[in-house]
Design a protein around this motif. Structure first.
Motif, PDB file in Angstrom:
ATOM      1  N   ASN A  11       0.844  -1.195   0.000  1.00 28.26           N
ATOM      2  CA  ASN A  11       0.000   0.000   0.000  1.00 28.26           C
ATOM      3  C   ASN A  11       0.886   1.254   0.000  1.00 28.26           C
ATOM      4  O   ASN A  11       1.483   1.597   1.029  1.00 28.26           O
ATOM      5  CB  ASN A  11      -0.911   0.011   1.227  1.00 28.26           C
ATOM      6  CG  ASN A  11      -1.784   1.264   1.288  1.00 28.26           C
ATOM      7  OD1 ASN A  11      -1.824   2.060   0.343  1.00 28.26           O
ATOM      8  ND2 ASN A  11      -2.474   1.448   2.400  1.00 28.26           N
ATOM      9  N   PRO A  12       1.005   1.960  -1.134  1.00 30.64           N
ATOM     10  CA  PRO A  12       1.884   3.139  -1.208  1.00 30.64           C
ATOM     11  C   PRO A  12       1.385   4.314  -0.372  1.00 30.64           C
ATOM     12  O   PRO A  12       2.110   5.297  -0.202  1.00 30.64           O
ATOM     13  CB  PRO A  12       1.895   3.480  -2.696  1.00 30.64           C
ATOM     14  CG  PRO A  12       0.612   2.927  -3.227  1.00 30.64           C
ATOM     15  CD  PRO A  12       0.345   1.681  -2.427  1.00 30.64           C
ATOM     16  N   TYR A  13       0.178   4.231   0.143  1.00 29.45           N
ATOM     17  CA  TYR A  13      -0.395   5.328   0.929  1.00 29.45           C
ATOM     18  C   TYR A  13      -0.345   5.054   2.430  1.00 29.45           C
ATOM     19  O   TYR A  13      -0.872   5.833   3.225  1.00 29.45           O
ATOM     20  CB  TYR A  13      -1.834   5.586   0.492  1.00 29.45           C
ATOM     21  CG  TYR A  13      -1.950   5.852  -0.990  1.00 29.45           C
ATOM     22  CD1 TYR A  13      -1.506   7.045  -1.542  1.00 29.45           C
ATOM     23  CD2 TYR A  13      -2.484   4.884  -1.842  1.00 29.45           C
ATOM     24  CE1 TYR A  13      -1.588   7.281  -2.905  1.00 29.45           C
ATOM     25  CE2 TYR A  13      -2.575   5.111  -3.208  1.00 29.45           C
ATOM     26  CZ  TYR A  13      -2.119   6.309  -3.728  1.00 29.45           C
ATOM     27  OH  TYR A  13      -2.199   6.545  -5.086  1.00 29.45           O
ATOM     28  N   ALA A  14       0.291   3.972   2.819  1.00 26.18           N
ATOM     29  CA  ALA A  14       0.383   3.628   4.240  1.00 26.18           C
ATOM     30  C   ALA A  14       1.214   4.673   4.978  1.00 26.18           C
ATOM     31  O   ALA A  14       2.115   5.306   4.416  1.00 26.18           O
ATOM     32  CB  ALA A  14       1.010   2.243   4.400  1.00 26.18           C
ATOM     33  N   ASP A  15       0.920   4.849   6.252  1.00 25.37           N
ATOM     34  CA  ASP A  15       1.627   5.852   7.055  1.00 25.37           C
ATOM     35  C   ASP A  15       3.133   5.585   7.089  1.00 25.37           C
ATOM     36  O   ASP A  15       3.935   6.518   7.038  1.00 25.37           O
ATOM     37  CB  ASP A  15       1.070   5.871   8.483  1.00 25.37           C
ATOM     38  CG  ASP A  15      -0.319   6.478   8.559  1.00 25.37           C
ATOM     39  OD1 ASP A  15      -0.712   7.167   7.596  1.00 25.37           O
ATOM     40  OD2 ASP A  15      -1.009   6.259   9.573  1.00 25.37           O
ATOM     41  N   ARG A  16       3.519   4.338   7.197  1.00 28.82           N
ATOM     42  CA  ARG A  16       4.944   4.016   7.248  1.00 28.82           C
ATOM     43  C   ARG A  16       5.636   4.436   5.951  1.00 28.82           C
ATOM     44  O   ARG A  16       6.764   4.952   5.977  1.00 28.82           O
ATOM     45  CB  ARG A  16       5.165   2.516   7.499  1.00 28.82           C
ATOM     46  CG  ARG A  16       6.635   2.118   7.536  1.00 28.82           C
ATOM     47  CD  ARG A  16       6.798   0.636   7.819  1.00 28.82           C
ATOM     48  NE  ARG A  16       6.547   0.307   9.210  1.00 28.82           N
ATOM     49  CZ  ARG A  16       7.478   0.359  10.165  1.00 28.82           C
ATOM     50  NH1 ARG A  16       8.707   0.760   9.869  1.00 28.82           N
ATOM     51  NH2 ARG A  16       7.179   0.032  11.395  1.00 28.82           N
ATOM     52  N   VAL A  17       4.995   4.226   4.826  1.00 22.00           N
ATOM     53  CA  VAL A  17       5.569   4.615   3.534  1.00 22.00           C
ATOM     54  C   VAL A  17       5.760   6.129   3.488  1.00 22.00           C
ATOM     55  O   VAL A  17       6.816   6.634   3.072  1.00 22.00           O
ATOM     56  CB  VAL A  17       4.678   4.143   2.374  1.00 22.00           C
ATOM     57  CG1 VAL A  17       5.223   4.639   1.030  1.00 22.00           C
ATOM     58  CG2 VAL A  17       4.560   2.619   2.377  1.00 22.00           C
ATOM     59  N   LYS A  18       4.749   6.859   3.927  1.00 24.00           N
ATOM     60  CA  LYS A  18       4.841   8.321   3.923  1.00 24.00           C
ATOM     61  C   LYS A  18       5.952   8.789   4.862  1.00 24.00           C
ATOM     62  O   LYS A  18       6.680   9.746   4.563  1.00 24.00           O
ATOM     63  CB  LYS A  18       3.506   8.925   4.347  1.00 24.00           C
ATOM     64  CG  LYS A  18       2.368   8.669   3.359  1.00 24.00           C
ATOM     65  CD  LYS A  18       1.055   9.228   3.891  1.00 24.00           C
ATOM     66  CE  LYS A  18      -0.099   8.933   2.945  1.00 24.00           C
ATOM     67  NZ  LYS A  18      -1.407   9.425   3.492  1.00 24.00           N
ATOM     68  N   VAL A 107       5.294   0.816  -3.914  1.00 25.83           N
ATOM     69  CA  VAL A 107       5.641   1.255  -2.559  1.00 25.83           C
ATOM     70  C   VAL A 107       7.072   1.764  -2.519  1.00 25.83           C
ATOM     71  O   VAL A 107       7.351   2.848  -1.988  1.00 25.83           O
ATOM     72  CB  VAL A 107       5.455   0.105  -1.547  1.00 25.83           C
ATOM     73  CG1 VAL A 107       6.149   0.429  -0.223  1.00 25.83           C
ATOM     74  CG2 VAL A 107       3.968  -0.133  -1.299  1.00 25.83           C
ATOM     75  N   LEU A 108       8.011   1.010  -3.085  1.00 27.83           N
ATOM     76  CA  LEU A 108       9.406   1.431  -3.022  1.00 27.83           C
ATOM     77  C   LEU A 108       9.628   2.725  -3.805  1.00 27.83           C
ATOM     78  O   LEU A 108      10.409   3.589  -3.385  1.00 27.83           O
ATOM     79  CB  LEU A 108      10.331   0.334  -3.541  1.00 27.83           C
ATOM     80  CG  LEU A 108      11.774   0.454  -3.044  1.00 27.83           C
ATOM     81  CD1 LEU A 108      11.849   0.274  -1.541  1.00 27.83           C
ATOM     82  CD2 LEU A 108      12.680  -0.550  -3.734  1.00 27.83           C
ATOM     83  N   GLN A 109       8.909   2.876  -4.916  1.00 32.17           N
ATOM     84  CA  GLN A 109       9.036   4.117  -5.678  1.00 32.17           C
ATOM     85  C   GLN A 109       8.511   5.308  -4.883  1.00 32.17           C
ATOM     86  O   GLN A 109       9.057   6.415  -4.963  1.00 32.17           O
ATOM     87  CB  GLN A 109       8.294   4.008  -7.009  1.00 32.17           C
ATOM     88  CG  GLN A 109       8.556   5.164  -7.960  1.00 32.17           C
ATOM     89  CD  GLN A 109      10.021   5.250  -8.353  1.00 32.17           C
ATOM     90  OE1 GLN A 109      10.574   4.332  -8.952  1.00 32.17           O
ATOM     91  NE2 GLN A 109      10.666   6.359  -8.004  1.00 32.17           N
ATOM     92  N   SER A 110       7.467   5.082  -4.116  1.00 30.28           N
ATOM     93  CA  SER A 110       6.923   6.156  -3.280  1.00 30.28           C
ATOM     94  C   SER A 110       7.926   6.586  -2.213  1.00 30.28           C
ATOM     95  O   SER A 110       7.948   7.750  -1.814  1.00 30.28           O
ATOM     96  CB  SER A 110       5.628   5.699  -2.611  1.00 30.28           C
ATOM     97  OG  SER A 110       4.627   5.424  -3.571  1.00 30.28           O
ATOM     98  N   MET A 111       8.746   5.663  -1.746  1.00 29.81           N
ATOM     99  CA  MET A 111       9.751   5.979  -0.738  1.00 29.81           C
ATOM    100  C   MET A 111      10.985   6.638  -1.334  1.00 29.81           C
ATOM    101  O   MET A 111      11.680   7.405  -0.661  1.00 29.81           O
ATOM    102  CB  MET A 111      10.202   4.694  -0.020  1.00 29.81           C
ATOM    103  CG  MET A 111       9.151   4.007   0.802  1.00 29.81           C
ATOM    104  SD  MET A 111       9.842   2.462   1.471  1.00 29.81           S
ATOM    105  CE  MET A 111       8.515   1.933   2.552  1.00 29.81           C
TER     106      MET A 111
END
Length: 293
Positions: A11-18, A107-111
Motif C-alpha cells: 500500500n503506497p499510501y500507508a503511514d509508514r511509507v509516507k 511502494v518502493l518508488q513512493s519511498m
C-alpha cells in the motif's frame, strides 16, 4: 540459510511509507528524526555491512557507524534476491530489531528519491552531533560551501579512495545526508568519518598540519610543489562551484595551490580538482612512508 521472515507491504499510501518518504525531502525532517535514506545496492550494502560489523573501520568511523545500531529499517522488492543475491543475504542477517519489509514496486518508488527506484532503501540512523574532527590527521578533505550533491558525494568517495582520515563539510554546503549526496558517495559515506557543519576557522586554528587551498589563481602550482611538502599532514580546502573559496577562506590557508591546465579548458569541476589534489598528497605520503623490517 533459513530465510528471515519479513513483512509484506503493497500500500503506497500507508503511514509508514509516507514516513520513510519524508526523509527524502527537507533536511529539517532528517535532522529532527536523526535518520536518512541509503538508496540503491551500493549505499545499502555498505550501511548494512557497517551495521553487521563487516567493515574494517577506523575507531572514529566505528563510533559514527556502530555495530548493531546503524540501520533502523530496510525495504526491498522481490527482485533483490535474484538481482543482488549477496545483498539479499546480508539483509537476511539483520537482527530482529531492524524492521525489514518486502514491498511492491509502487511502494518502493513512493519511498525513493530516485526517478526510478533501485530495488532497496535503508533507513539509517544519523551519527551524533557530538563528534568533532581530530586536529591530528595525515590527510583531510575540506568541503567548503559546495552546493551540488553529486560533487559533495564524489569528494567524499575520493577521500575514501585516497585513504584520507576524514572529510568535513562547512555550513553552506549541501546536506551530506541528502539522498542524492548519499547515492553519489557509492557507499563511501560509511567508510570514513564525515563531519557536517564544521566552522572552517575553528578547524584551521586547531589542525596540526598544513592547510592547502585548491585555488585556480594560486601562485603555487601543484605539479611544481615539492613532494616533501605534499608528504606532510595536510588538509585540503575545496570551495563553492561558482565562487570558489572566498578571501577569508583563502587567507586561512598556508598555501594557495593551483591544478595546472595543460589544454584549453578554462577550469576544472571541483570534484575533479579534489581528486587530483587528494591523490597527489596521498601518493606523496605513501612514497615517503618509512620502510618496515
Amino acid at each position: 540459510m533459513t530465510q528471515r521472515p519479513v513483512n509484506l507491504m503493497d500500500n503506497p499510501y500507508a503511514d509508514r511509507v509516507k514516513r520513510v518518504a519524508r526523509l527524502a525531502g527537507r533536511s529539517a525532517v532528517r535532522n529532527r528524526r536523526q535518520q536518512f535514506l541509503a538508496e540503491g545496492p551500493q549505499s545499502a550494502t555498505e550501511a548494512i555491512r557497517a551495521h553487521l560489523g563487516l567493515l574494517k573501520l577506523s575507531e572514529p568511523a566505528q563510533q559514527m557507524w556502530p555495530i548493531g545500531e546503524t540501520v533502523a529499517e530496510v525495504y526491498y522488492t522481490q527482485r533483490l534476491a535474484t538481482s543482488h543475491p549477496d545483498l539479499f543475504a546480508l539483509v537476511q542477517q539483520l537482527p530482529a530489531h531492524v524492521f525489514v519489509a518486502e514491498t511492491s514496486d509502487q511502494v518502493l518508488q513512493s519511498m525513493s528519491d530516485a526517478v526510478v527506484h533501485q530495488g532497496i532503501v535503508a533507513v539509517v540512523n544519523m551519527p551524533s552531533n557530538n563528534f568533532q574532527p581530530s586536529p591530528r590527521a595525515d590527510l583531510v578533505a575540506g568541503i567548503v560551501r559546495v552546493q551540488d550533491p553529486g560533487n559533495v558525494g564524489t569528494i567524499i568517495r575520493v577521500a575514501d579512495a585516497s585513504g584520507a582520515d576524514y572529510a568535513l563539510a562547512t555550513p553552506g554546503t549541501v546536506d551530506i545526508y541528502n539522498p542524492k549526496t548519499v547515492r553519489s558517495t557509492a557507499g563511501s559515506l560509511f567508510h570514513l568519518p564525515v563531519y557536517p557543519r564544521v566552522e572552517i576557522g575553528a578547524f584551521v586554528a586547531s589542525f596540526q598540519g598544513r592547510i592547502f587551498a585548491a585555488d585556480g589563481y594560486g601562485t603555487r602550482v601543484l605539479d611544481q610543489t615539492d613532494p616533501g611538502m605534499l608528504n606532510e599532514p595536510t588538509a585540503w580546502l575545496f570551495g563553492n562551484e561558482g565562487q570558489g573559496l572566498n578571501d577569508h577562506e583563502l587567507r586561512l590557508a598556508d598555501q594557495r595551490v593551483a591544478v595546472p591546465l595543460y589544454g584549453l579548458a578554462e577550469s576544472l569541476n571541483v570534484a575533479t580538482a579534489a581528486t587530483i589534489c587528494l591523490y597527489s598528497s596521498a601518493m606523496a605520503q605513501r612514497r615517503y612512508e618509512p620502510l618496515t623490517s
